[in-house]
Design a protein around this motif. Structure first.
Motif, PDB file in Angstrom:
ATOM      1  N   ASN A  26      -1.236   7.583 -10.889  1.00 44.98           N
ATOM      2  CA  ASN A  26      -2.013   7.970  -9.711  1.00 44.98           C
ATOM      3  C   ASN A  26      -3.379   8.526 -10.075  1.00 44.98           C
ATOM      4  O   ASN A  26      -3.643   8.876 -11.226  1.00 44.98           O
ATOM      5  CB  ASN A  26      -1.215   8.934  -8.840  1.00 44.98           C
ATOM      6  N   TRP A  34       0.826  -1.208   0.000  1.00 45.21           N
ATOM      7  CA  TRP A  34       0.000   0.000   0.000  1.00 45.21           C
ATOM      8  C   TRP A  34       0.862   1.262   0.000  1.00 45.21           C
ATOM      9  O   TRP A  34       0.582   2.221  -0.720  1.00 45.21           O
ATOM     10  CB  TRP A  34      -0.939   0.000   1.219  1.00 45.21           C
ATOM     11  N   VAL A  56       4.808   6.082 -10.149  1.00 44.47           N
ATOM     12  CA  VAL A  56       3.515   6.138  -9.473  1.00 44.47           C
ATOM     13  C   VAL A  56       2.740   7.377  -9.926  1.00 44.47           C
ATOM     14  O   VAL A  56       1.526   7.323 -10.123  1.00 44.47           O
ATOM     15  CB  VAL A  56       3.691   6.112  -7.933  1.00 44.47           C
ATOM     16  N   TRP A 109       2.107   3.491  -3.037  1.00 45.15           N
ATOM     17  CA  TRP A 109       1.264   4.484  -3.705  1.00 45.15           C
ATOM     18  C   TRP A 109       1.460   5.882  -3.132  1.00 45.15           C
ATOM     19  O   TRP A 109       0.905   6.853  -3.647  1.00 45.15           O
ATOM     20  CB  TRP A 109      -0.201   4.050  -3.668  1.00 45.15           C
TER      21      TRP A 109
END
Length: 193
Positions: A185, A148, A181, A151
């Motif tokens: 995103n 997690w 990322v 991110w």
């Protein structure tokens, strides 16, 4: 149910760091107990300010976590302590001779810090803190899926590049994967830019 104040610098290192820390609290469903304070660039300037600490105390904060500032704010952290506020200081600037009386200081540039990467930006320091908090949260039963925290690297990468720290070692990894990322995103602000 302790109220936490995230107190971050107003620049492109402090603001992403505040978001990184807030995202962790949101992930563990604690965001209703968190407030964010960012000093005004022109009327306040850099660092901790007693009037903003006073405001946090009035709002019930008993823990203040700094992002990208605080290492030189000895008097202001003492003031927070007199109000019953514990301070966890995260910073990457060079410490002065006298360190503030914070509950904890996370700064890789401290003389006694054994962490190998000394040139992290402020958001990089906060990211390392959040990484450890995630590990501890998982041990305490919070359901945070593996990976997690990757991110959050868009914010770390942005801050690393913006703060112009050397793009070597861990910073190079943060910048490289942060850009990856960033391309994937879903943050509305980044997406619109």
């Amino acid at each position: 149910n302790e109220k936490i104040c995230i107190y971050a610098d107003y620049d492109a290192d402090g603001v992403p760091g505040a978001v990184i820390l807030y995202e962790f609290f949101r992930k563990i469903s604690y965001e209703q107990h968190v407030l964010i304070t960012i000093p005004h660039r022109h009327s306040d300037g850099f660092g901790l300010h007693t009037h903003l600490i006073d405001t946090a105390a009035k709002e019930g904060a008993t823990l203040l976590i700094t992002v990208d500032l605080g290492i030189s704010n000895v008097a202001e952290i003492l003031h927070a302590n007199t109000l019953g506020i514990d301070v966890i200081l995260t910073d990457h600037h060079l410490p002065h001779e006298e360190l503030p009386a914070a509950y904890a200081i996370l700064n890789p540039k401290q003389d006694d810090c054994g962490y190998l990467e000394k040139m992290l930006c402020g958001s990089g320091v906060v990211y390392k803190l959040v990484h450890r908090l995630v590990e501890q949260a998982r041990k305490r039963g919070y359901k945070i899926h593996t990976g997690w925290e990757k991110w959050l690297l868009d914010l770390v990468g942005l801050a690393t590049i913006s703060d112009m720290v050397p793009l070597t070692g861990e910073n190079r990894v943060f910048a490289y994967f942060g850009l990856k990322v960033l391309q994937k995103n879903s943050r509305p602000g980044f997406f619109s830019l």
